[in-house]
Design a protein around this motif. Structure first.
Motif, PDB file in Angstrom:
ATOM      1  N   UNK A  74       0.809  -1.220   0.000  1.00  0.00           N
ATOM      2  CA  UNK A  74       0.000   0.000   0.000  1.00  0.00           C
ATOM      3  C   UNK A  74       0.843   1.272   0.000  1.00  0.00           C
ATOM      4  N   UNK A  75       2.101   1.143   0.394  1.00  0.00           N
ATOM      5  CA  UNK A  75       2.921   2.348   0.561  1.00  0.00           C
ATOM      6  C   UNK A  75       3.121   3.107  -0.746  1.00  0.00           C
ATOM      7  N   UNK A  76       3.568   2.417  -1.793  1.00  0.00           N
ATOM      8  CA  UNK A  76       3.885   3.104  -3.039  1.00  0.00           C
ATOM      9  C   UNK A  76       2.644   3.760  -3.636  1.00  0.00           C
ATOM     10  N   UNK A  77       1.535   3.054  -3.612  1.00  0.00           N
ATOM     11  CA  UNK A  77       0.318   3.608  -4.209  1.00  0.00           C
ATOM     12  C   UNK A  77      -0.218   4.784  -3.396  1.00  0.00           C
ATOM     13  N   UNK A  78       0.034   4.759  -2.082  1.00  0.00           N
ATOM     14  CA  UNK A  78      -0.361   5.893  -1.244  1.00  0.00           C
ATOM     15  C   UNK A  78       0.516   7.106  -1.525  1.00  0.00           C
ATOM     16  N   UNK A  79       1.819   6.889  -1.619  1.00  0.00           N
ATOM     17  CA  UNK A  79       2.735   7.992  -1.924  1.00  0.00           C
ATOM     18  C   UNK A  79       2.424   8.606  -3.282  1.00  0.00           C
ATOM     19  N   UNK A  80       2.083   7.769  -4.251  1.00  0.00           N
ATOM     20  CA  UNK A  80       1.742   8.287  -5.581  1.00  0.00           C
ATOM     21  C   UNK A  80       0.520   9.195  -5.516  1.00  0.00           C
ATOM     22  N   UNK A  81      -0.449   8.824  -4.675  1.00  0.00           N
ATOM     23  CA  UNK A  81      -1.659   9.633  -4.547  1.00  0.00           C
ATOM     24  C   UNK A  81      -1.384  10.982  -3.895  1.00  0.00           C
ATOM     25  N   UNK A  82      -0.302  11.073  -3.133  1.00  0.00           N
ATOM     26  CA  UNK A  82       0.011  12.296  -2.399  1.00  0.00           C
ATOM     27  C   UNK A  82       0.852  13.294  -3.205  1.00  0.00           C
ATOM     28  N   UNK A  83       1.243  12.933  -4.425  1.00  0.00           N
ATOM     29  CA  UNK A  83       2.037  13.853  -5.245  1.00  0.00           C
ATOM     30  C   UNK A  83       1.172  15.052  -5.621  1.00  0.00           C
ATOM     31  N   UNK A  84       1.609  16.269  -5.317  1.00  0.00           N
ATOM     32  CA  UNK A  84       0.786  17.454  -5.614  1.00  0.00           C
ATOM     33  C   UNK A  84       0.457  17.567  -7.102  1.00  0.00           C
ATOM     34  N   UNK A  85      -0.775  17.817  -7.397  1.00  0.00           N
ATOM     35  CA  UNK A  85      -1.216  17.856  -8.799  1.00  0.00           C
ATOM     36  C   UNK A  85      -0.547  18.981  -9.578  1.00  0.00           C
ATOM     37  N   UNK A  86      -0.207  20.059  -8.892  1.00  0.00           N
ATOM     38  CA  UNK A  86       0.374  21.198  -9.604  1.00  0.00           C
ATOM     39  C   UNK A  86       1.785  20.934 -10.104  1.00  0.00           C
ATOM     40  N   UNK A  87       2.395  19.831  -9.675  1.00  0.00           N
ATOM     41  CA  UNK A  87       3.745  19.522 -10.148  1.00  0.00           C
ATOM     42  C   UNK A  87       3.756  18.978 -11.561  1.00  0.00           C
ATOM     43  N   UNK A  88       2.590  18.579 -12.063  1.00  0.00           N
ATOM     44  CA  UNK A  88       2.525  18.043 -13.422  1.00  0.00           C
ATOM     45  C   UNK A  88       3.504  16.875 -13.575  1.00  0.00           C
ATOM     46  N   UNK A  89       3.493  15.973 -12.616  1.00  0.00           N
ATOM     47  CA  UNK A  89       4.502  14.917 -12.550  1.00  0.00           C
ATOM     48  C   UNK A  89       4.037  13.634 -13.234  1.00  0.00           C
ATOM     49  N   UNK A  90       5.008  12.914 -13.800  1.00  0.00           N
ATOM     50  CA  UNK A  90       4.811  11.545 -14.245  1.00  0.00           C
ATOM     51  C   UNK A  90       5.362  10.632 -13.157  1.00  0.00           C
ATOM     52  N   UNK A  91       4.634   9.559 -12.830  1.00  0.00           N
ATOM     53  CA  UNK A  91       5.088   8.681 -11.760  1.00  0.00           C
ATOM     54  C   UNK A  91       5.030   7.235 -12.218  1.00  0.00           C
ATOM     55  N   UNK A  92       6.087   6.493 -11.902  1.00  0.00           N
ATOM     56  CA  UNK A  92       6.141   5.052 -12.133  1.00  0.00           C
ATOM     57  C   UNK A  92       6.429   4.363 -10.814  1.00  0.00           C
ATOM     58  N   UNK A  93       5.812   3.189 -10.624  1.00  0.00           N
ATOM     59  CA  UNK A  93       5.995   2.421  -9.402  1.00  0.00           C
ATOM     60  C   UNK A  93       6.694   1.107  -9.714  1.00  0.00           C
ATOM     61  N   UNK A  94       7.645   0.734  -8.862  1.00  0.00           N
ATOM     62  CA  UNK A  94       8.398  -0.502  -9.055  1.00  0.00           C
ATOM     63  C   UNK A  94       8.450  -1.270  -7.739  1.00  0.00           C
ATOM     64  N   UNK A  95       7.851  -2.430  -7.739  1.00  0.00           N
ATOM     65  CA  UNK A  95       7.917  -3.331  -6.589  1.00  0.00           C
ATOM     66  C   UNK A  95       8.829  -4.481  -6.981  1.00  0.00           C
ATOM     67  N   UNK A  96       9.998  -4.544  -6.379  1.00  0.00           N
ATOM     68  CA  UNK A  96      10.956  -5.578  -6.766  1.00  0.00           C
ATOM     69  C   UNK A  96      10.546  -6.966  -6.278  1.00  0.00           C
ATOM     70  N   UNK A  97       9.427  -7.060  -5.562  1.00  0.00           N
ATOM     71  CA  UNK A  97       8.883  -8.365  -5.262  1.00  0.00           C
ATOM     72  C   UNK A  97       8.303  -9.037  -6.496  1.00  0.00           C
ATOM     73  N   UNK A  98       7.985  -8.258  -7.531  1.00  0.00           N
ATOM     74  CA  UNK A  98       7.401  -8.830  -8.745  1.00  0.00           C
ATOM     75  C   UNK A  98       8.217  -8.526  -9.997  1.00  0.00           C
TER      76      UNK A  98
END
Length: 479
Positions: A47-71
């Protein structure tokens, strides 16, 4: 407004191009791509990575990728402006290696999570910035500072943290089909107890944090979850809140699994509501059958003489128990392994689990063992609840290491499984597949490690042992 900066001002300071952010959960002894027993990862989506992604401020106009090395492994040529990693102690070594690689390529690296919170001085040299504590407020501020060229070396949990009105985790950013389930939720954080081997009171204190019940329900509904996991460390820590939550879950007609203490069995009203709300399985830290061990560990509210009653009361309400025991506490002698395993069988614990007690950095247990000269290594990769990293008081290192395997094999012999399984309230496909899965694990401890809780549902296909290269296989470890 955040720290005196208005949204309008922040927008004016943002660059026009998109900022590329990569969020990584590094592999370690517990979870590792291409290293488990099964073809499919038998753990829930973190849940951590997906929660952090949701908290990225929208005004940053950011692209985000998530990587879980378990998979899946992180590509070494990853393109990013900023890499953020959540670190548990067992993954610290890997996190530091990745950090060095990305920093050599000129990428800014941020480290957070339980290990960083426990021992920030260990992580600080390996990162451009670290985040200590819960990051709901500090992570967005860090990203704004980064965008403005004002990144600070350390960000601490904001005072007065409140979990209300936070965005829902962006679960779609990780491939749901690669996990047993992505129906993972959180209602509370923290625990009111002070067990001396536990990370929680050292890292985050004993104050419980809670999301409004209505917002927890809304998250479940918008995700469409029918079977779900609560990763709360002790979902009954606040009785009044637990009562409200369980009542609100009843109309949803869900089945859920979570973590609690044995104190639930003493509260008939709360237990009855848990069953009615759809609770079908709980993980409880029973820890030891020695009252002396429990008192020394500040977990005296556990009473081994009442464990059988705990199991019976849970079963009466249709709730299966995964009971967890640790070995290596100071009163443990070489006969403790078979005694504990036989006790677990006689008590009809649905899924017994055994581990080596691990003194995580700066916990009271760690400090005591270090003061006594009993810490054997600070190779964090070995801090995985499977390896012995300290000198036991009343047995040798080998006796402790090998004794854990003895307990596993006894509890999951065919005879022991037969004695336990017929009493379990879980559906037959579930209890049979999970017990056979743990039996296979018990006989392959030297080659594999997959300690996550197999939740109350059968895998897509019955678990068939698949031998893979002997690489080694936290909850949502929080940044």
């Amino acid at each position: 407004m955040v720290y005196g900066i208005t949204t309008e001002t922040t927008k004016a300071m943002m660059p026009d191009r998109k900022i590329k952010i990569a969020l990584i959960s590094p592999k370690g002894p517990l979870y590792r791509h291409r290293g488990g027993i099964w073809k499919k990862s038998l753990r829930y989506q973190p849940l951590t990575l997906t929660t952090l992604a949701a908290l990225i401020p929208s005004e940053l106009n950011a692209e985000v990728e998530l990587f879980d090395e378990g998979i899946a492994d992180v590509p070494p040529d990853l393109e990013a402006d900023l890499v953020g990693m959540t670190v548990i102690t067992g993954t610290a070594k890997r996190a530091y290696e990745l950090a060095a690689h990305f920093r050599r390529r000129g990428i800014t690296v941020v480290l957070g999570g339980p290990h960083v919170t426990l021992i920030p001085e260990d992580a600080q040299p390996h990162a451009d910035a670290i985040v200590s504590g819960y990051a709901e407020d500090s992570w967005p501020q860090l990203l704004r500072d980064f965008a403005n060229g004002q990144l600070q070396p350390r960000y601490n949990q904001a005072p007065g943290l409140d979990l209300a009105d936070r965005p829902f985790a962006r679960r779609e950013l990780l491939p749901g089909h690669r996990y047993l389930t992505n129906n993972v939720f959180e209602a509370t954080r923290g625990c009111i107890h002070s067990c001396d081997f536990c990370v929680v009171p050292t890292a985050w204190g004993r104050k419980p944090y809670q999301k409004p019940v209505a917002q927890v329900v809304a998250d479940i509904q918008q995700h469409g979850a029918r079977k779900l996991i609560f990763v709360d460390l002790n979902i009954i820590a606040d009785r009044d809140y637990a009562l409200q939550l369980f009542k609100a879950l009843i109309p949803l007609k869900v089945q859920w699994y979570g973590l609690a203490t044995v104190l639930l069995a003493n509260d008939e009203e709360l237990l009855e509501l848990a069953g009615r709300s759809g609770c079908r399985g709980l993980l409880m830290g029973l820890e030891s059958i020695s009252p002396q061990n429990l008192r020394q560990s500040h977990k005296g509210f556990n009473s081994p003489e009442k464990y059988v009653q705990v199991v019976e009361r849970l079963h009466e309400h249709g709730i299966a128990l995964q009971g967890c025991f640790v070995f290596g506490l100071d009163q443990d002698e070489p006969d403790i392994f078979l005694k504990t395993a036989e006790f677990a069988v006689q008590a009809r614990i649905d899924l017994p689990r055994f581990a080596v007690v691990t003194p995580f950095p700066n916990t009271p247990l760690y400090k005591r063992l270090e003061a006594e000269g009993r810490i054997l290594t600070k190779n964090w990769e070995l801090y995985d609840a499977q390896h012995v990293v300290f000198q036991p008081a009343k047995m040798t290192i080998d006796e402790l290491q090998q004794g854990v395997e003895v307990a596993w094999k006894h509890a999951y012999s065919f005879r022991s499984i037969a004695r336990r399984i017929r009493h379990s309230p879980a559906p037959w496909p579930v209890k049979l597949s999970t017990n056979l899965g743990y039996r296979f694990y018990a006989h392959n401890l030297g080659r594999f490690y997959n300690c996550d809780w197999i939740i109350g549902r059968a895998p897509v296909a019955p678990p068939i042992p698949v031998i893979k290269p002997p690489e080694l296989a936290t909850s949502a470890s929080r940044s």
